[in-house]
Design a protein around this motif. Structure first.
Motif, mmCIF file in Angstrom:
data_model
loop_
_atom_site.group_PDB
_atom_site.id
_atom_site.type_symbol
_atom_site.label_atom_id
_atom_site.label_comp_id
_atom_site.label_asym_id
_atom_site.label_seq_id
_atom_site.Cartn_x
_atom_site.Cartn_y
_atom_site.Cartn_z
ATOM 1 N N VAL A 127 -6.172 5.535 -26.239
ATOM 2 C CA VAL A 127 -7.247 6.378 -25.703
ATOM 3 C C VAL A 127 -7.992 7.068 -26.845
ATOM 4 N N GLN A 128 -7.266 7.517 -27.864
ATOM 5 C CA GLN A 128 -7.927 8.159 -29.000
ATOM 6 C C GLN A 128 -8.853 7.169 -29.720
ATOM 7 N N ILE A 129 -8.403 5.928 -29.860
ATOM 8 C CA ILE A 129 -9.225 4.907 -30.525
ATOM 9 C C ILE A 129 -10.505 4.641 -29.739
ATOM 10 N N ILE A 130 -10.376 4.413 -28.428
ATOM 11 C CA ILE A 130 -11.586 4.097 -27.654
ATOM 12 C C ILE A 130 -12.484 5.321 -27.517
ATOM 13 N N ASN A 131 -11.888 6.512 -27.556
ATOM 14 C CA ASN A 131 -12.698 7.729 -27.494
ATOM 15 C C ASN A 131 -13.566 7.850 -28.744
ATOM 16 N N ALA A 132 -12.946 7.648 -29.910
ATOM 17 C CA ALA A 132 -13.711 7.696 -31.166
ATOM 18 C C ALA A 132 -14.753 6.581 -31.204
ATOM 19 N N PHE A 133 -14.398 5.403 -30.696
ATOM 20 C CA PHE A 133 -15.334 4.272 -30.645
ATOM 21 C C PHE A 133 -16.527 4.600 -29.757
ATOM 22 N N LYS A 134 -16.287 5.180 -28.596
ATOM 23 C CA LYS A 134 -17.357 5.516 -27.656
ATOM 24 C C LYS A 134 -18.383 6.456 -28.285
ATOM 25 N N ILE A 135 -17.855 7.493 -28.952
ATOM 26 C CA ILE A 135 -18.747 8.510 -29.510
ATOM 27 C C ILE A 135 -19.599 7.920 -30.634
ATOM 28 N N SER A 136 -18.999 7.115 -31.492
ATOM 29 C CA SER A 136 -19.753 6.494 -32.581
ATOM 30 C C SER A 136 -20.741 5.449 -32.066
ATOM 31 N N ARG A 137 -20.407 4.847 -30.942
ATOM 32 C CA ARG A 137 -21.210 3.730 -30.416
ATOM 33 C C ARG A 137 -22.587 4.179 -29.935
ATOM 34 N N VAL A 138 -22.764 5.494 -29.758
ATOM 35 C CA VAL A 138 -24.067 6.000 -29.310
ATOM 36 C C VAL A 138 -25.150 5.648 -30.329
ATOM 37 N N GLU A 139 -24.821 5.746 -31.624
ATOM 38 C CA GLU A 139 -25.821 5.549 -32.669
ATOM 39 C C GLU A 139 -25.553 4.342 -33.555
ATOM 40 N N LYS A 140 -24.341 3.781 -33.482
ATOM 41 C CA LYS A 140 -23.989 2.724 -34.414
ATOM 42 C C LYS A 140 -23.654 1.426 -33.676
ATOM 43 N N SER A 141 -23.544 0.358 -34.435
ATOM 44 C CA SER A 141 -23.178 -0.931 -33.847
ATOM 45 C C SER A 141 -21.700 -0.923 -33.466
ATOM 46 N N SER A 142 -21.317 -1.930 -32.693
ATOM 47 C CA SER A 142 -19.913 -2.018 -32.269
ATOM 48 C C SER A 142 -18.988 -2.171 -33.470
ATOM 49 N N LEU A 143 -19.371 -2.977 -34.443
ATOM 50 C CA LEU A 143 -18.528 -3.201 -35.617
ATOM 51 C C LEU A 143 -18.370 -1.914 -36.418
ATOM 52 N N ASP A 144 -19.510 -1.229 -36.695
ATOM 53 C CA ASP A 144 -19.433 0.023 -37.460
ATOM 54 C C ASP A 144 -18.641 1.086 -36.703
ATOM 55 N N SER A 145 -18.816 1.139 -35.368
ATOM 56 C CA SER A 145 -18.094 2.129 -34.567
ATOM 57 C C SER A 145 -16.600 1.877 -34.604
ATOM 58 N N ALA A 146 -16.204 0.614 -34.520
ATOM 59 C CA ALA A 146 -14.784 0.275 -34.563
ATOM 60 C C ALA A 146 -14.178 0.635 -35.917
ATOM 61 N N GLN A 147 -14.932 0.373 -37.008
ATOM 62 C CA GLN A 147 -14.442 0.699 -38.338
ATOM 63 C C GLN A 147 -14.328 2.214 -38.530
ATOM 64 N N LEU A 148 -15.323 2.961 -38.035
ATOM 65 C CA LEU A 148 -15.274 4.415 -38.146
ATOM 66 C C LEU A 148 -14.119 4.989 -37.325
ATOM 67 N N ALA A 149 -13.882 4.404 -36.144
ATOM 68 C CA ALA A 149 -12.778 4.874 -35.302
ATOM 69 C C ALA A 149 -11.446 4.703 -36.024
ATOM 70 N N LEU A 150 -11.251 3.538 -36.651
ATOM 71 C CA LEU A 150 -10.009 3.295 -37.375
ATOM 72 C C LEU A 150 -9.886 4.218 -38.588
ATOM 73 N N LYS A 151 -10.999 4.394 -39.313
ATOM 74 C CA LYS A 151 -10.965 5.241 -40.501
ATOM 75 C C LYS A 151 -10.631 6.692 -40.148
ATOM 76 N N SER A 152 -11.232 7.205 -39.084
ATOM 77 C CA SER A 152 -11.032 8.614 -38.731
ATOM 78 C C SER A 152 -9.647 8.884 -38.156
ATOM 79 N N LEU A 153 -9.022 7.854 -37.579
ATOM 80 C CA LEU A 153 -7.735 8.069 -36.904
ATOM 81 C C LEU A 153 -6.550 7.459 -37.641
ATOM 82 N N LEU A 154 -6.816 6.765 -38.750
ATOM 83 C CA LEU A 154 -5.726 6.080 -39.442
ATOM 84 C C LEU A 154 -4.678 7.071 -39.943
ATOM 85 N N ILE A 155 -5.097 8.145 -40.580
ATOM 86 C CA ILE A 155 -4.135 9.104 -41.136
ATOM 87 C C ILE A 155 -3.475 9.932 -40.036
ATOM 88 N N PRO A 156 -4.261 10.610 -39.158
ATOM 89 C CA PRO A 156 -3.579 11.383 -38.100
ATOM 90 C C PRO A 156 -2.776 10.510 -37.145
#
Length: 791
Positions: free
Chosen positions: A295-324
């Motif tokens: 749920v955290q991954i798709i939540n971060a993906f959803k928010i980024s997807r408003v302005e970015k492509s699916s690929l960039d949103s998926a990468q940002l979601a992984l980057k932001s949640l990888l450490i926590p």
């Protein structure tokens, strides 16, 4: 570009190869999972290093262990002395011999040769089998059986007190001698149930109890766990769709979470493990953890997807949640692995199973799920800044005074109340029957019937008296043993005591025309040896060397209160009656003035095993919690790099643990090998919420004017997913409360409470603690790199 960004870019560049390998892995492990077998065993529940269990294992071949099977046939007639009833009893006895794993030398019934009678005649003592070899079912032979039962002293043991029921007693071995493999308890339980179906009529009822039957009944009830799992998936799926507004994201999250469970089950088979009936809930907990991070991954993906492509949103979601996310999952795994410190194989298997599941979640949810998201079209709507602004404002109120103070005061009061009530938490079972099953279950009804109709009861604590060789014919030894038996028989919680001294006294009185004044221990070895002539080693009253004499203490129940009371009394009595004199027949003969050595060793029997297990659980309770919180705290600090912020995550978890203990005490749920792991599992799952919220809060605080504004933004971004996950899992496990398995219902209550309260602690108590830490200068506004802020 940082090393992390380069690694993520390379990972996504190879996503089609990685996903293809993942698909093949899923097919392979799915096939392996179809071979997963139920792996139950009594020894898995034993703390093998405990001194009681060492005694149990040392003497189980000679005197039997705790793995008993009791089969009782009862009749609606006035008594058991009819050809029809005895014929059924004989046939059931014969069938019991062929049940897998039965120790045939220790089967006892009216129709086995190790059940004998002794009587005094004009010529002296006479005896024989209770059921003679020439028994033919005629009225005359039935009459003989009735007379010889009265002479045998087995009324209350193998024949009911009112003589309307008869018992067959047997011992099971952990290894099936026919196959050389571990005993299949489900197969044994099925054969026992087939005996009931075969011989139970309107006039004859069959009652069966024993560890194997418990495992069979639990396995039967566990078949419904699949149904509860499906219900949980549906409930969580509906809530996910309500939140994401996308069937695609909902199906992906559910599918990857189920794949994580499938991988876990398949890997158990690959590594040579089965699944214990008591650990059938662990796969659901792995599913819960997978859902939480998905749920955290798709939540971060959803928010980024408003302005970015699916690929960039998926990468940002992984980057932001990888450490926590990685820190949270490692906290889960290390928390579960702390259960390895408990010297009980079943709990260690739960630790390995849960930790293995978390490792799989790391791979699937943090590794594979982001690779799938670039294929998702935008079929969902986002209203990030405007949606629920009043709701988020109310929810973020604890991040500022005065609400922060009010929340902390309430938390302190609840903590104090939890400590006060939690002191009533009992180690061990709280009910007379089998706590894993409901009181109205057929097994507990059968156990209650046997306890009410037989003097021996269904619970037995065995104490072994160790002495010199041929000590049973030494009057000094037997005097001590006689005093020990007499004192045991006068303790609260003792139904009756069966041991060699009491039998010897009865036989000695028989030599003297049954006069009660002669019911004493003979004071010369020759007379004493004469009383033991008719007591064979297969009676379980002595061993061949006559240097180990068991005391069978039949207790009124196996409640923790009863066990603790009896163990304390036995230890006190032992101290007064033990002798540390000569330790062999030779040294005793050379030093006749010395008393022979006598030691009393606890314990065997099912109550002895429970006493040892309760001791181990009690000893492990606090060290395990310390290890769990220490491991979680260290990994949390690695994620947030602040001891004050780490305490803000840990303290709400500690509050929930204390309140969970209080809830168990209130509901009379004892702390056992079944409930103890839930504490560690609950902490492990709960830490996820706090780490995700805190990691996002640090990013938001770097760019917001106040702590409360930063927390409000964190709630919108990450808190929404935490609320969704907490509520979804709470609703899902609440369905367990109606399970026919009491232990699953109890786990449903505890996990419902812990899921909800951990969520509440992370969302409400965490910001209040952050507020005070800021006021006191313990935490400061972080400096976040621009790339992190953008994510």
């Amino acid at each position: 570009m940082s090393w992390t960004e380069k690694s993520i870019a390379a990972w996504f560049k190879s996503r089609f190869v990685i996903l293809s390998l993942a698909l093949l892995t899923t097919l392979f492990l799915g096939w392996q999972a179809t071979h997963l077998a139920v792996d139950a065993g009594l020894t898995k529940r034993l703390p093998t290093s405990h001194p009681y269990i060492k005694t149990f294992l040392k003497y189980q071949d000679e005197f039997g262990g705790a793995n008993r099977v009791l089969i009782v046939l009862s009749t609606t007639d006035k008594n058991i002395y009819s050809a029809k009833f005895l014929d059924s009893l004989q046939k059931v006895t014969q069938d019991v011999f062929y049940i897998p794993g039965i120790n045939r030398s220790q089967v006892q019934s009216l129709f086995t040769p190790n059940v004998r009678f002794i009587e005094v005649t004009e010529e002296g003592f006479a005896g024989g089998n209770v059921v003679p070899d020439n028994y033919d079912g005629s009225a005359a032979s039935v009459k003989i059986v009735q007379e010889q039962v009265g002479k045998s002293g087995i009324i209350g043991r193998l024949v009911a007190n009112n003589e309307t029921a008869a018992m067959i007693r047997a011992e099971l071995q952990e290894i099936n001698p026919a196959t050389g493999k571990a005993l299949d308890y489900q197969e044994v339980a099925q054969q026992l149930e087939s005996l009931r179906a075969k011989y139970e009529t309107k006039d004859i009822k069959v009652h069966i109890i024993g560890f194997a039957k418990v495992m069979g009944d639990i396995a039967d009830g566990a078949k419904l766990v699949g149904l509860y799992f499906i219900v949980a998936v549906i409930l969580i799926g509906l809530l996910l769709f309500w939140y994401s507004k996308s069937w695609t994201l909902t199906v992906i999250t559910l599918t990857t979470s189920l794949v994580a469970v499938l991988w876990q089950l398949g890997l158990l088979v690959v590594f040579g493990f089965g699944i214990d009936p008591m650990s059938i809930l662990v796969p659901f907990l792995v599913f819960a953890i997978a859902i939480s991070h998905g749920v955290q991954i798709i939540n971060a993906f959803k928010i980024s997807r408003v302005e970015k492509s699916s690929l960039d949103s998926a990468q940002l979601a992984l980057k932001s949640l990888l450490i926590p996310g990685g820190a949270a999952l490692l906290s889960d795994a290390v928390g579960f692995l702390t259960l390895l410190f408990i010297d009980i194989a079943m709990i260690r298997e739960i630790a390995i199973t849960a930790a293995l599941g978390v490792a799989v979640v790391i791979v699937v949810q943090l590794g594979l799920l982001p690779l799938i998201l670039p294929q998702v079209k935008r079929d969902f709507a986002i209203a990030y800044d405007a949606s629920g602004s009043r709701f988020w404002s109310i929810l973020s109120a604890p991040a500022a005074l005065p609400w922060a103070g009010r929340v902390v005061i309430i938390a302190v009061v609840l903590f104090a109340a939890g400590i006060w009530k939690g002191k009533d938490l009992t180690i061990g079972d709280q009910q007379a029957g089998v706590p894993e099953l409901r009181p109205e279950a057929r097994y507990n009804v059968d156990a209650n019937f046997i306890a009410n109709n037989f003097a021996v009861g269904v619970d037995v604590l065995v104490v072994i008296a160790e002495t010199i060789q041929d000590g049973c014919v030494d009057p000094r030894v037997m005097d001590r043993l006689d005093k020990f038996q007499w004192q045991l028989g006068n303790q609260v919680g003792v139904h009756s005591v069966m041991a060699l001294p009491g039998i010897s006294k009865q036989i000695y009185a028989g030599y003297n025309e049954g006069d009660l004044k002669w019911q004493v221990i003979p004071q010369d070895s020759a007379s004493l040896a004469q009383t033991l002539t008719y007591i064979d080693t297969n009676t379980g009253l002595l061993n061949r060397s006559c240097n180990a004499i068991p005391f069978y203490i039949f207790t009124t129940d196996h409640r923790a209160k009863t066990i603790n009371h009896l163990v304390e009394k036995i230890e006190n009595i032992s101290k007064t009656l033990e002798s540390k004199g000569c330790n062999s027949a030779e040294t005793c003969a050379a030093n006749p003035e010395q008393e022979p050595e006598v030691r009393f060793r606890l314990a065997s029997g099912n109550v002895g095993v429970m006493a040892a297990t309760n001791d181990s659980v009690e000893a492990a309770q606090w060290p395990m919690l310390i290890y769990v919180y220490l491991a979680v705290g260290i990994l949390c600090w690695i994620s947030v790099r602040s001891w004050a912020a780490t305490l803000c995550v840990i303290l709400p978890l500690a509050l929930v643990s204390v309140l969970a203990n209080a809830l168990m005490a209130l509901l009379e749920i004892g702390l056992t090998v079944v409930t103890l792991p839930v504490v560690a599992l609950g902490v492990g799952i709960g830490v996820d919420y706090g780490i995700y919220i805190l990691s996002r809060f640090q990013i938001e605080w770097a760019q917001r004017p106040s702590l409360v504004a930063a927390y409000k933004a964190s709630l919108k971004h990450t808190g929404a997913a935490v609320l969704l996950t907490g509520l979804a899992l709470t609703f899902a496990v609440s369905t367990w409360i109606v399970s026919p398995l009491k232990f699953q219902a109890d786990m449903g209550i505890l996990l419902t409470f812990m899921f909800f309260m951990n969520m509440l602690g992370a969302v409400v108590v965490l910001p209040a603690l952050l507020c005070f830490c800021e006021q006191w200068g313990w935490i400061k506004r972080p400096r976040i790199e621009s790339s992190a802020v953008a994510s």
